[in-house]
Design a protein around this motif. Structure first.
Motif, PDB file in Angstrom:
ATOM      1  N   GLY A   1       8.830  -2.860  -2.698  1.00 48.41           N
ATOM      2  CA  GLY A   1      10.009  -3.640  -2.335  1.00 48.41           C
ATOM      3  C   GLY A   1      10.702  -3.163  -1.075  1.00 48.41           C
ATOM      4  N   PHE A   2      10.074  -2.238  -0.342  1.00 49.78           N
ATOM      5  CA  PHE A   2      10.637  -1.718   0.902  1.00 49.78           C
ATOM      6  C   PHE A   2       9.617  -1.831   2.033  1.00 49.78           C
ATOM      7  N   TYR A   3      10.122  -2.134   3.225  1.00 52.25           N
ATOM      8  CA  TYR A   3       9.317  -2.022   4.444  1.00 52.25           C
ATOM      9  C   TYR A   3       9.669  -0.700   5.113  1.00 52.25           C
TER      10      TYR A   3
ATOM     11  N   SER B   1       0.844  -1.190   0.000  1.00 47.60           N
ATOM     12  CA  SER B   1       0.000   0.000   0.000  1.00 47.60           C
ATOM     13  C   SER B   1       0.879   1.240   0.000  1.00 47.60           C
ATOM     14  N   ALA B   2       0.380   2.329  -0.579  1.00 52.89           N
ATOM     15  CA  ALA B   2       1.100   3.608  -0.574  1.00 52.89           C
ATOM     16  C   ALA B   2       0.745   4.438   0.651  1.00 52.89           C
ATOM     17  N   GLU B   3       0.152   3.793   1.647  1.00 52.83           N
ATOM     18  CA  GLU B   3      -0.314   4.496   2.843  1.00 52.83           C
ATOM     19  C   GLU B   3       0.801   5.274   3.535  1.00 52.83           C
ATOM     20  N   PHE B   4       2.004   4.710   3.585  1.00 56.68           N
ATOM     21  CA  PHE B   4       3.108   5.407   4.254  1.00 56.68           C
ATOM     22  C   PHE B   4       3.322   6.792   3.656  1.00 56.68           C
TER      23      PHE B   4
ATOM     24  N   PRO C   1      -6.097   0.230   4.490  1.00 55.12           N
ATOM     25  CA  PRO C   1      -5.371   0.950   5.534  1.00 55.12           C
ATOM     26  C   PRO C   1      -4.630  -0.011   6.446  1.00 55.12           C
ATOM     27  N   VAL C   2      -3.489   0.430   6.956  1.00 53.98           N
ATOM     28  CA  VAL C   2      -2.712  -0.388   7.874  1.00 53.98           C
ATOM     29  C   VAL C   2      -3.132  -0.057   9.296  1.00 53.98           C
TER      30      VAL C   2
ATOM     31  N   LYS D   1       6.362   7.768  -7.448  1.00 50.71           N
ATOM     32  CA  LYS D   1       5.236   7.015  -8.001  1.00 50.71           C
ATOM     33  C   LYS D   1       4.063   6.935  -7.028  1.00 50.71           C
ATOM     34  N   SER D   2       4.377   6.995  -5.734  1.00 54.83           N
ATOM     35  CA  SER D   2       3.331   6.886  -4.714  1.00 54.83           C
ATOM     36  C   SER D   2       2.755   8.239  -4.329  1.00 54.83           C
ATOM     37  N   GLY D   3       3.228   9.302  -4.991  1.00 59.60           N
ATOM     38  CA  GLY D   3       2.731  10.641  -4.686  1.00 59.60           C
ATOM     39  C   GLY D   3       3.250  11.193  -3.381  1.00 59.60           C
ATOM     40  N   GLY D   4       4.409  10.689  -2.943  1.00 65.35           N
ATOM     41  CA  GLY D   4       4.958  11.113  -1.663  1.00 65.35           C
ATOM     42  C   GLY D   4       5.824  12.351  -1.765  1.00 65.35           C
TER      43      GLY D   4
END
Length: 404
Positions: A105-107, A17-20, A389-390, A352-355
């Motif tokens: 690919g990342f936590y 998810s891109a939640e972060f 959501p996480v 890419k995640s809009g961060g």
């Protein structure tokens, strides 16, 4: 690094998810390791600052194809699970895990931020009064004892894994649960893992004679605590292999007590006495963290906490040589190329995640037209629309931010 217990554990899988990136803006790099980085993370809606441990689980399957390492992914999910268990009680001696995410690919493990670790603090101070030394010992033992009380074994106790939570450097928080294991109800743990100078004798097996994995219990953490005491007292590790020091020669010296463990005279007789009680090669005779908290030396920490000034003769602290040796003994060296590749990929995933990605200098935004205020409203709407959501309750707890 470390091997897990003999039976395969199953841990909660964190959905991609891109939640972060909807909740946090990535900031400057605070630290790095063989497979990741620690960076500053600012919560967009509250402007609170956290640290985020970014763990890379990508693997190069072929020249142009990048996949995900299932083994590394499982290890990180185990770390998150252990960290969540450790921080649920919200004791001050354990670094609090705020939340965990997975994307590209990342936590991303979000936690409270601290200024420096214990090794950096020891490099900074010239001397320690005896009750100050006792306070450090007490803080370390409280964190270790908490883990043992809830059935966890850390397996990588060392100064770098205790963070200083305040300016004084005497409030410590245990961190990095990458090698932590849960103690089974019956029997002992098995496997090889840890940082060479701090590994207990019972955890070591020579490569030539690797017929069965060593078994151990929570006493390995107490041994490593004793190594830290020895390091502060004498400025070196208890075992110093003759000739060139490597991870293997260090392990050989510890395993075979060669050269034999020796305790020189010390300015602090009480600290030395405790060190001899924890650096006992037979784990059955080694005292527990609970018992060590009642040691006369450690009880001096209460006196230090009750007054402003420090008392007792000053102990000269010199750990620079030991720190340099420990870095040379790393079995996984930090590669500059790997770090550059990781950072490049992380920037791509962020975009890419809009961060939001801050520059490395003064933390101004890469795009001058963006600001935290302008993205807060968009973040609120994105969070509401997110389909996966996480849960903070599931993956972590929150006990506030510790920063200057």
């Amino acid at each position: 690094m470390g091997c897990v217990a003999s039976r395969q554990e199953v841990y909660d899988e964190i959905p991609e998810s891109a939640e972060f990136f909807r909740r946090y803006a990535l900031g400057k790099k605070l630290g790095e390791g063989a497979f990741g980085q620690v960076r500053l993370a600012t919560e967009i809606t509250t402007k609170k600052e956290f640290a985020v441990k970014v763990a890379d689980v990508r693997t190069q399957e072929s020249r142009n194809v990048v996949g995900v390492s299932k083994r590394r992914k499982r290890n990180i999910e185990r770390e998150i699970y252990m960290w969540r268990l450790a921080s649920e009680a919200k004791i001050t001696q354990v670094t609090s895990l705020e939340a965990a995410f997975y994307c590209g690919g990342f936590y991303y493990m979000v936690c409270e931020i601290c200024k420096r670790n214990l090794m950096q603090h020891l490099l900074h101070v010239k001397t320690l009064a005896e009750d100050e030394f006792a306070t450090l010992a007490s803080e370390m033992l409280k964190g270790i004892h908490h883990l043992h009380t809830i059935g966890l074994v850390h397996r990588d106790i060392k100064p770098e894994n205790f963070l200083c939570a305040d300016k004084t450097g005497f409030q410590l928080k245990l961190c990095d649960f990458g090698l932590a294991l849960k103690q089974p109800r019956k029997g002992k743990l098995s496997g090889i893992g840890g940082t060479a100078p701090y590994m207990a004798p019972e955890t070591l097996v020579l490569r030539r004679g690797l017929q069965s994995k060593p078994t151990f219990h929570k006493e390995v953490d107490v041994w490593a605590f004793g190594v830290i005491l020895y390091l502060i007292l004498f400025g070196k590790f208890p075992y110093m292999p003759p000739g060139e020091a490597t991870a293997e020669t260090m392990k050989h010296a510890i395993k075979h007590d060669n050269p034999p463990l020796h305790f020189p005279e010390s300015q602090s007789s009480l600290a030395l006495m405790l060190t001899t009680r924890v650096l006992v090669r037979d784990p059955r005779r080694r005292i527990t963290a609970k018992d060590a908290l009642q040691d006369p030396f450690v009880l001096q920490a209460n006196a230090h906490a009750s007054r402003q000034d420090s008392r007792g003769s000053d102990l000269r602290v010199s750990v620079r040589d030991a720190k340099d040796m420990a870095e040379k003994l790393r079995e996984f060296q930090i590669s500059e190329n790997t770090q550059q590749d990781l950072e490049s990929r992380l920037k791509t995933v962020t975009a890419k995640s809009g961060g939001i990605w801050f520059s490395e200098g003064d933390e101004t935004l890469v795009s001058p037209t963006q600001s935290l205020n302008s993205v807060s409203a968009r973040a609120d709407s994105r969070i509401k629309k997110d389909k996966k959501p996480v849960s903070r309750d599931k993956f972590g707890t929150h006990s506030g931010v510790v920063s200057e």
